[in-house]
Design a protein around this motif. Structure first.
Motif, PDB file in Angstrom:
ATOM      1  N   SER A  93       0.862  -1.172   0.000  1.00 38.29           N
ATOM      2  CA  SER A  93       0.000   0.000   0.000  1.00 38.29           C
ATOM      3  C   SER A  93       0.903   1.228   0.000  1.00 38.29           C
ATOM      4  N   TRP A  94       0.685   2.142  -0.946  1.00 38.24           N
ATOM      5  CA  TRP A  94       1.522   3.339  -1.004  1.00 38.24           C
ATOM      6  C   TRP A  94       0.671   4.585  -0.751  1.00 38.24           C
ATOM      7  N   TYR A  95       1.347   5.653  -0.369  1.00 40.29           N
ATOM      8  CA  TYR A  95       0.673   6.882   0.070  1.00 40.29           C
ATOM      9  C   TYR A  95       1.321   8.088  -0.595  1.00 40.29           C
ATOM     10  N   GLY A  96       0.475   9.013  -1.052  1.00 40.56           N
ATOM     11  CA  GLY A  96       1.007  10.167  -1.756  1.00 40.56           C
ATOM     12  C   GLY A  96       0.410  11.480  -1.293  1.00 40.56           C
ATOM     13  N   LEU A  97       1.043  12.557  -1.740  1.00 42.72           N
ATOM     14  CA  LEU A  97       0.594  13.917  -1.428  1.00 42.72           C
ATOM     15  C   LEU A  97       0.290  14.626  -2.743  1.00 42.72           C
TER      16      LEU A  97
END
Length: 321
Positions: free
Chosen positions: A248-252
């Motif tokens: 699971s990846w997270y971005g801005l």
């Protein structure tokens, strides 16, 4: 020479204005919208980075939870916000999968947002409620084969890494394990601990605490290698699904048209946050690997991930009611 001198003076003034703007931002509190309820990994990641950015840039970065419609309500709020850097979005893998699962998204993930950076990634943990008579994923899949449709997965949202991992495992294992969609990780884990659903696949930061508290049990991890914090828990690949790996990846993001100087200032602050000992320790304890990729690299990554999820959705015939 006078026209040239005026032209050069104009360029210098423009450069000076941009530099002043970069130094001035932010001049008031910044909203960081998380399109899910509190208690999930997206929320936890957003709060860690919001705290660090606030300390670095001298303004409060306020995390605002705006849940609903599989994350599209909060995401749309950012897409429609002024492109001034005072409304930002922290989202996860579900953002890239959304176009393949949700028929009428009120935004285009590539055109209506400015990608700032990939914050990082974590493996997922397959956990079950203690009443499920399986000690690992291999045994859980065997139960599903014996009683098709009896055991249920719970997912944090449609198109989330949780949802996609569950659908992929069911597809590859040829098992009938229905997926119940929730409005966030918190509600899904609450039902799991209450025995209302059989299992949940979600990011380590949110899944590990209930395991440590004895309220759920770990069946497998979706990374290529076992986790140092859970050395006795096998990988999904070790459980019979060779080659399986999903994170699971997270971005801005900001709204489309975010000024380049604001993007650069935010990206630089995220990089410093990732490298800071305090943030690094907090994230490493949750098996979180910081990234901090450049805006162009992040944009390319989102496109590649979206295409990958599209292939998975079609192959596994994943649908959202």
């Amino acid at each position: 020479m006078k026209p040239f001198i005026r032209y050069l003076a104009g360029l210098l003034a423009c450069a000076a204005t941009m530099a002043a703007s970069a130094q001035a931002y932010p001049q008031r509190p910044v909203r960081v919208i998380v399109p899910y309820p509190p208690g999930g990994t997206v929320d936890a990641v957003a709060r860690v980075f919001a705290d660090s950015l606030g300390h670095q840039l001298g303004q409060t970065f306020v995390v605002e939870n705006r849940a609903g419609a599989s994350g599209s309500i909060g995401s749309e709020a950012v897409a429609r916000a002024p492109a001034d850097g005072y409304t930002l979005l922290v989202n996860a893998s579900t953002f890239a999968a959304g176009p393949w699962l949700l028929k009428s998204l009120p935004y285009d993930i590539h055109k209506d947002f400015t990608p700032i950076t990939n914050l990082g990634e974590v493996p997922l943990l397959v956990t079950a409620n203690p009443g499920v008579p399986a000690k690992d994923l291999k045994a859980f899949i065997a139960l599903a084969h014996q009683a098709p449709g009896k055991y249920f997965f719970g997912a944090s949202a449609a198109g989330s890494a949780s949802h996609l991992a569950e659908a992929a495992i069911s597809y590859e294992a040829k098992a009938d394990i229905p997926v119940v969609l929730y409005k966030g990780t918190g509600p899904a884990l609450t039902d799991l601990m209450g025995g209302h659903i059989s299992a949940v696949i979600d990011a380590v930061p949110s899944s590990l605490p209930p395991v440590k508290a004895g309220r759920t049990k770990a069946l497998a991890v979706t990374s290529a290698q076992r986790l140092p914090s859970l050395p006795d828990v096998p990988t999904v690949a070790e459980s019979g699904l060779q080659g399986f790996e999903m994170v699971s990846w997270y971005g801005l993001w900001g709204p489309a048209g975010l000024p380049a100087d604001v993007v650069a200032r935010l990206h630089d602050a995220v990089r410093k946050a990732i490298d800071s000992p305090r943030v690094k320790q907090t994230l490493s304890e949750q098996a979180f690997v910081g990234k901090g990729s450049s805006p162009p690299a992040f944009a390319d990554y989102v496109r590649a991930e979206s295409a990958k999820y599209g292939r998975l959705v079609k192959a596994a015939n994943i649908t959202v009611e």
